[in-house]
Design a protein around this motif. Structure first.
Motif, PDB file in Angstrom:
ATOM      1  N   TYR A 138       0.857  -1.177   0.000  1.00 45.85           N
ATOM      2  CA  TYR A 138       0.000   0.000   0.000  1.00 45.85           C
ATOM      3  C   TYR A 138       0.897   1.231   0.000  1.00 45.85           C
ATOM      4  O   TYR A 138       1.837   1.319   0.780  1.00 45.85           O
ATOM      5  N   THR A 139       0.602   2.171  -0.866  1.00 43.57           N
ATOM      6  CA  THR A 139       1.389   3.397  -0.941  1.00 43.57           C
ATOM      7  C   THR A 139       0.530   4.554  -0.480  1.00 43.57           C
ATOM      8  O   THR A 139      -0.550   4.787  -1.010  1.00 43.57           O
ATOM      9  N   LYS A 140       1.022   5.251   0.511  1.00 43.64           N
ATOM     10  CA  LYS A 140       0.308   6.419   1.039  1.00 43.64           C
ATOM     11  C   LYS A 140       0.688   7.635   0.208  1.00 43.64           C
ATOM     12  O   LYS A 140       1.856   7.844  -0.104  1.00 43.64           O
ATOM     13  N   GLN A 141      -0.307   8.431  -0.134  1.00 43.75           N
ATOM     14  CA  GLN A 141      -0.066   9.684  -0.844  1.00 43.75           C
ATOM     15  C   GLN A 141       0.659  10.647   0.076  1.00 43.75           C
ATOM     16  O   GLN A 141       0.451  10.630   1.289  1.00 43.75           O
ATOM     17  N   ASN A 142       1.501  11.487  -0.498  1.00 48.67           N
ATOM     18  CA  ASN A 142       2.082  12.560   0.294  1.00 48.67           C
ATOM     19  C   ASN A 142       0.952  13.501   0.684  1.00 48.67           C
ATOM     20  O   ASN A 142       0.068  13.789  -0.133  1.00 48.67           O
ATOM     21  N   PRO A 143       0.951  14.009   1.908  1.00 46.81           N
ATOM     22  CA  PRO A 143      -0.154  14.871   2.332  1.00 46.81           C
ATOM     23  C   PRO A 143      -0.103  16.228   1.625  1.00 46.81           C
ATOM     24  O   PRO A 143       0.961  16.715   1.249  1.00 46.81           O
ATOM     25  N   ASN A 144      -1.278  16.798   1.439  1.00 54.84           N
ATOM     26  CA  ASN A 144      -1.400  18.165   0.918  1.00 54.84           C
ATOM     27  C   ASN A 144      -1.609  19.086   2.105  1.00 54.84           C
ATOM     28  O   ASN A 144      -2.448  18.821   2.963  1.00 54.84           O
ATOM     29  N   ALA A 164      -3.900  25.784   9.364  1.00 52.39           N
ATOM     30  CA  ALA A 164      -3.325  24.738   8.500  1.00 52.39           C
ATOM     31  C   ALA A 164      -4.359  23.665   8.273  1.00 52.39           C
ATOM     32  O   ALA A 164      -5.034  23.216   9.190  1.00 52.39           O
ATOM     33  N   GLN A 165      -4.483  23.240   7.013  1.00 48.87           N
ATOM     34  CA  GLN A 165      -5.378  22.149   6.659  1.00 48.87           C
ATOM     35  C   GLN A 165      -4.536  21.070   5.978  1.00 48.87           C
ATOM     36  O   GLN A 165      -3.772  21.369   5.041  1.00 48.87           O
ATOM     37  N   VAL A 166      -4.659  19.859   6.459  1.00 51.14           N
ATOM     38  CA  VAL A 166      -3.914  18.734   5.909  1.00 51.14           C
ATOM     39  C   VAL A 166      -4.911  17.735   5.321  1.00 51.14           C
ATOM     40  O   VAL A 166      -5.890  17.384   5.967  1.00 51.14           O
ATOM     41  N   SER A 167      -4.645  17.306   4.115  1.00 46.64           N
ATOM     42  CA  SER A 167      -5.489  16.288   3.497  1.00 46.64           C
ATOM     43  C   SER A 167      -4.592  15.265   2.807  1.00 46.64           C
ATOM     44  O   SER A 167      -3.444  15.541   2.476  1.00 46.64           O
ATOM     45  N   GLY A 168      -5.158  14.094   2.585  1.00 47.75           N
ATOM     46  CA  GLY A 168      -4.412  13.058   1.867  1.00 47.75           C
ATOM     47  C   GLY A 168      -3.758  12.083   2.707  1.00 47.75           C
ATOM     48  O   GLY A 168      -3.392  11.846   3.673  1.00 47.75           O
TER      49      GLY A 168
END
Length: 168
Positions: A138-144, A164-168
């Motif tokens: 499983y590959t996790k996306q880099n967070p935005n 700050a808003q973090v997604s992904g």
């Protein structure tokens, strides 16, 4: 006069020596000639491959070494692939098992498979069996990250508040 025969042996499991004894009798049953011929048939074991990996999780862009345990004689070749179109062949020997291959999966869930295994030893070539043929990475996306100040122009001594808003 000469004689010949053919005998077939299927599914030999180990190296075997076959011997033919020839005795020629003259009339009166007195032994006239005796000869022995032996031939050894070497049986290479069927090679096996086992994708010796468990489920793993990586960050996007990271690589990983996968280990494929092999058994068999001579040089053992393994064809492996991913469900995202990647395909390659690696080789090694039972003495250097496991064969270590480097992969860099794409985003999301990537499955890797061992498609086939075969060995070449001397003049024989054997196609083998695969005991465990799938692993998942499983590959996790880099967070935005979105960083927003409440003001972009302030006077000296004023406070600024960042959200700050973090997604992904």
């Amino acid at each position: 006069a000469g004689a010949s025969f053919t005998d077939t042996y299927n599914s030999l499991a180990s190296t075997t020596t076959f011997t033919v004894d020839s005795i020629e009798y003259a009339s009166g049953l007195t032994c006239k000639a005796y000869s022995t011929v032996s031939k050894t048939i070497t049986v290479d074991p069927i090679p096996t491959a086992n994708l010796a990996e468990s489920v793993d999780t990586l960050c996007l862009g990271s690589g990983k070494s996968m280990n494929i345990a092999v058994t068999g004689n001579g040089t053992i070749f393994v064809r492996y692939r991913s469900d995202k179109g990647f395909s390659a062949t690696a080789s090694g020997t039972q003495a250097t098992s496991p064969i270590s291959v480097s992969v860099t999966p794409g985003s999301g869930d990537t499955k890797y498979y061992v498609d086939s295994v075969w060995s070449i030893s001397g003049v024989s070539s054997c196609t083998g069996s695969i005991t465990t043929d799938t692993t998942r990475i499983y590959t996790k996306q880099n967070p935005n990250i979105l960083l927003t100040p409440n003001k972009t122009l302030i006077c000296e001594g004023e406070a600024v508040v960042f959200t700050a808003q973090v997604s992904g």
